[in-house]
Write an enzyme that holds these catalytic residues in place. Sequence first.
Site, PDB file in Angstrom:
ATOM      1  N   ASN A  87       0.850  -1.184   0.000  1.00  0.00           N
ATOM      2  CA  ASN A  87       0.000   0.000   0.000  1.00  0.00           C
ATOM      3  C   ASN A  87       0.886   1.233   0.000  1.00  0.00           C
ATOM      4  O   ASN A  87       1.778   1.369   0.835  1.00  0.00           O
ATOM      5  CB  ASN A  87      -0.912   0.001   1.230  1.00  0.00           C
ATOM      6  CG  ASN A  87      -1.953  -1.097   1.152  1.00  0.00           C
ATOM      7  OD1 ASN A  87      -2.524  -1.337   0.080  1.00  0.00           O
ATOM      8  ND2 ASN A  87      -2.208  -1.775   2.252  1.00  0.00           N
ATOM      9  N   HIS A 100       6.419  -1.358   3.539  1.00  0.00           N
ATOM     10  CA  HIS A 100       6.233  -2.760   3.936  1.00  0.00           C
ATOM     11  C   HIS A 100       5.466  -3.497   2.847  1.00  0.00           C
ATOM     12  O   HIS A 100       4.589  -2.942   2.199  1.00  0.00           O
ATOM     13  CB  HIS A 100       5.500  -2.879   5.279  1.00  0.00           C
ATOM     14  CG  HIS A 100       4.211  -2.114   5.351  1.00  0.00           C
ATOM     15  ND1 HIS A 100       4.173  -0.768   5.613  1.00  0.00           N
ATOM     16  CD2 HIS A 100       2.930  -2.512   5.199  1.00  0.00           C
ATOM     17  CE1 HIS A 100       2.914  -0.362   5.612  1.00  0.00           C
ATOM     18  NE2 HIS A 100       2.129  -1.397   5.351  1.00  0.00           N
TER      19      HIS A 100
END
Length: 112
Positions: A87, A100
């Site tokens: 994201n 991440h």
Amino acid sequence: MENCIFCKIVNGEIPSTKVYEDDKVFAFKDINPVAPIHILVIPKKHYESVIDIPDNEMDIIADIHKIINKIAKEMNFEQNGFRIVNNCGKDAGQEVKHVHYHIIGGKTLNWP
Ligand code: 5GP
Ligand code: ZN
């Protein structure tokens, strides 16, 4: 980076269930799993999102993908398949402002 929860996880200030660690990459179980397998793979170096990684440091993304493959093979879920999610920013709903990659699997996943 001060006040970044993932930097604190990397340096041990916040506990996590570690899955993998080397000099550049850290992987740990997501605290709020959305599937039977839900692992986060992060660079140890703080970047807010992938858009902030300079071109000359982009090798870290290949390193992360190599580790994702290694984890999938070692934990024996590569045969069934899995999803890799990153994201990036507001519209994607990025909550933690440290790059991440989610590894999500262990069941048939809906899309989108
Ligand atoms: P994002 O929405 O930013 O892509 O995902 C952030 C993820 O980090 C979420 O899935 C959330 O459950 C996970 N997370 C947030 N805080 C912590 C924490 O302190 N420990 C762990 N292990 N995962 C966290
Ligand atoms: Zn950070």
